[in-house]
Motif scaffolding. Structure first.
Motif, PDB file in Angstrom:
ATOM      1  N   ARG A 185      15.873 -30.740 -18.889  1.00 17.68           N
ATOM      2  CA  ARG A 185      16.900 -30.646 -17.849  1.00 17.68           C
ATOM      3  C   ARG A 185      18.290 -30.906 -18.429  1.00 17.68           C
ATOM      4  O   ARG A 185      19.243 -30.182 -18.140  1.00 17.68           O
ATOM      5  CB  ARG A 185      16.601 -31.650 -16.738  1.00 17.68           C
ATOM      6  CG  ARG A 185      17.651 -31.648 -15.639  1.00 17.68           C
ATOM      7  CD  ARG A 185      17.462 -32.780 -14.674  1.00 17.68           C
ATOM      8  NE  ARG A 185      17.622 -34.048 -15.394  1.00 17.68           N
ATOM      9  CZ  ARG A 185      17.207 -35.212 -14.934  1.00 17.68           C
ATOM     10  NH1 ARG A 185      16.595 -35.294 -13.785  1.00 17.68           N
ATOM     11  NH2 ARG A 185      17.395 -36.309 -15.632  1.00 17.68           N
ATOM     12  N   SER A 186      18.408 -31.920 -19.260  1.00 14.92           N
ATOM     13  CA  SER A 186      19.701 -32.254 -19.855  1.00 14.92           C
ATOM     14  C   SER A 186      20.207 -31.129 -20.747  1.00 14.92           C
ATOM     15  O   SER A 186      21.401 -30.804 -20.731  1.00 14.92           O
ATOM     16  CB  SER A 186      19.594 -33.545 -20.660  1.00 14.92           C
ATOM     17  OG  SER A 186      19.231 -34.615 -19.818  1.00 14.92           O
ATOM     18  N   MET A 217      26.311 -52.030 -22.057  1.00 16.12           N
ATOM     19  CA  MET A 217      24.977 -52.082 -21.507  1.00 16.12           C
ATOM     20  C   MET A 217      24.756 -50.936 -20.514  1.00 16.12           C
ATOM     21  O   MET A 217      23.749 -50.253 -20.577  1.00 16.12           O
ATOM     22  CB  MET A 217      24.794 -53.446 -20.830  1.00 16.12           C
ATOM     23  CG  MET A 217      23.641 -53.517 -19.897  1.00 16.12           C
ATOM     24  SD  MET A 217      22.313 -54.409 -20.617  1.00 16.12           S
ATOM     25  CE  MET A 217      21.151 -54.339 -19.324  1.00 16.12           C
ATOM     26  N   LEU A 218      25.718 -50.762 -19.617  1.00 16.44           N
ATOM     27  CA  LEU A 218      25.576 -49.729 -18.593  1.00 16.44           C
ATOM     28  C   LEU A 218      25.615 -48.327 -19.216  1.00 16.44           C
ATOM     29  O   LEU A 218      24.869 -47.439 -18.801  1.00 16.44           O
ATOM     30  CB  LEU A 218      26.689 -49.880 -17.553  1.00 16.44           C
ATOM     31  CG  LEU A 218      26.509 -49.118 -16.253  1.00 16.44           C
ATOM     32  CD1 LEU A 218      25.212 -49.505 -15.574  1.00 16.44           C
ATOM     33  CD2 LEU A 218      27.677 -49.377 -15.329  1.00 16.44           C
ATOM     34  N   ILE A 219      26.452 -48.160 -20.225  1.00 17.83           N
ATOM     35  CA  ILE A 219      26.555 -46.854 -20.882  1.00 17.83           C
ATOM     36  C   ILE A 219      25.266 -46.530 -21.632  1.00 17.83           C
ATOM     37  O   ILE A 219      24.783 -45.392 -21.593  1.00 17.83           O
ATOM     38  CB  ILE A 219      27.778 -46.819 -21.820  1.00 17.83           C
ATOM     39  CG1 ILE A 219      29.058 -46.899 -20.989  1.00 17.83           C
ATOM     40  CG2 ILE A 219      27.774 -45.567 -22.677  1.00 17.83           C
ATOM     41  CD1 ILE A 219      30.316 -46.988 -21.794  1.00 17.83           C
ATOM     42  N   SER A 220      24.700 -47.504 -22.298  1.00 23.42           N
ATOM     43  CA  SER A 220      23.456 -47.243 -23.030  1.00 23.42           C
ATOM     44  C   SER A 220      22.313 -46.924 -22.070  1.00 23.42           C
ATOM     45  O   SER A 220      21.477 -46.059 -22.352  1.00 23.42           O
ATOM     46  CB  SER A 220      23.095 -48.431 -23.920  1.00 23.42           C
ATOM     47  OG  SER A 220      22.814 -49.570 -23.134  1.00 23.42           O
ATOM     48  N   LEU A 221      22.290 -47.572 -20.915  1.00 22.49           N
ATOM     49  CA  LEU A 221      21.269 -47.274 -19.908  1.00 22.49           C
ATOM     50  C   LEU A 221      21.454 -45.854 -19.365  1.00 22.49           C
ATOM     51  O   LEU A 221      20.485 -45.102 -19.211  1.00 22.49           O
ATOM     52  CB  LEU A 221      21.339 -48.296 -18.768  1.00 22.49           C
ATOM     53  CG  LEU A 221      20.340 -48.112 -17.631  1.00 22.49           C
ATOM     54  CD1 LEU A 221      18.917 -48.285 -18.154  1.00 22.49           C
ATOM     55  CD2 LEU A 221      20.631 -49.106 -16.522  1.00 22.49           C
ATOM     56  N   ALA A 222      22.708 -45.479 -19.103  1.00 19.79           N
ATOM     57  CA  ALA A 222      22.989 -44.128 -18.613  1.00 19.79           C
ATOM     58  C   ALA A 222      22.602 -43.086 -19.656  1.00 19.79           C
ATOM     59  O   ALA A 222      22.033 -42.040 -19.332  1.00 19.79           O
ATOM     60  CB  ALA A 222      24.465 -44.004 -18.254  1.00 19.79           C
ATOM     61  N   LYS A 264      20.310 -43.306 -21.960  1.00 20.12           N
ATOM     62  CA  LYS A 264      18.842 -43.208 -21.996  1.00 20.12           C
ATOM     63  C   LYS A 264      18.324 -42.386 -20.822  1.00 20.12           C
ATOM     64  O   LYS A 264      17.409 -41.576 -20.971  1.00 20.12           O
ATOM     65  CB  LYS A 264      18.216 -44.605 -21.956  1.00 20.12           C
ATOM     66  CG  LYS A 264      18.343 -45.368 -23.240  1.00 20.12           C
ATOM     67  CD  LYS A 264      17.728 -46.756 -23.096  1.00 20.12           C
ATOM     68  CE  LYS A 264      18.007 -47.590 -24.321  1.00 20.12           C
ATOM     69  NZ  LYS A 264      17.504 -48.960 -24.180  1.00 20.12           N
ATOM     70  N   ASN A 265      18.920 -42.575 -19.638  1.00 19.54           N
ATOM     71  CA  ASN A 265      18.478 -41.830 -18.461  1.00 19.54           C
ATOM     72  C   ASN A 265      18.813 -40.346 -18.569  1.00 19.54           C
ATOM     73  O   ASN A 265      18.067 -39.509 -18.072  1.00 19.54           O
ATOM     74  CB  ASN A 265      19.092 -42.417 -17.187  1.00 19.54           C
ATOM     75  CG  ASN A 265      18.395 -43.680 -16.754  1.00 19.54           C
ATOM     76  OD1 ASN A 265      17.226 -43.887 -17.060  1.00 19.54           O
ATOM     77  ND2 ASN A 265      19.119 -44.537 -16.058  1.00 19.54           N
ATOM     78  N   VAL A 266      19.933 -40.041 -19.198  1.00 23.32           N
ATOM     79  CA  VAL A 266      20.297 -38.634 -19.369  1.00 23.32           C
ATOM     80  C   VAL A 266      19.263 -37.928 -20.233  1.00 23.32           C
ATOM     81  O   VAL A 266      18.819 -36.820 -19.930  1.00 23.32           O
ATOM     82  CB  VAL A 266      21.711 -38.507 -19.990  1.00 23.32           C
ATOM     83  CG1 VAL A 266      21.966 -37.102 -20.495  1.00 23.32           C
ATOM     84  CG2 VAL A 266      22.763 -38.894 -18.969  1.00 23.32           C
TER      85      VAL A 266
END
Length: 88
Positions: free
Chosen positions: A16-17, A1-6, A8-10
């Motif tokens: 910028r990414s 869950m946390l990795i998928s959220l990160a 998406k934010n990237v």
């Protein structure tokens, strides 16, 4: 869950990414090229010194010409030079 959220934010700000990813890739590429150039220059300096800058006669420790390792030196080189002078 946390990795998928990160993840998406990237990619929320794609420009910028992409700039960051390209900057990292360019930096790694530059570091590799600089390292390769330095290694090549070092080898070139050793080869030039061995081939051109030494005397007309070269006396090497066994295996030196195969590896060209600078650590393969003749421990008592002055004694060898004195013997060579007596022969000539």
């Amino acid at each position: 869950m946390l990795i998928s959220l990160a993840w998406k934010n990237v990619w929320r700000n794609k420009k910028r990414s992409l700039i960051i990813v390209l900057s990292i890739a360019f930096g790694l590429w530059g570091g590799l090229i600089a390292g390769a150039v330095m290694m090549g220059l070092g080898e070139s300096m050793v080869n030039t010194a061995i081939d051109r800058d030494l005397a007309h006669i070269q006396i090497h420790q066994k295996g030196f010409l195969r590896d060209k390792e600078i650590t393969k030196y003749i421990p008592d080189g002055l004694r060898v030079v004195e013997k060579a002078k007596k022969i000539a």
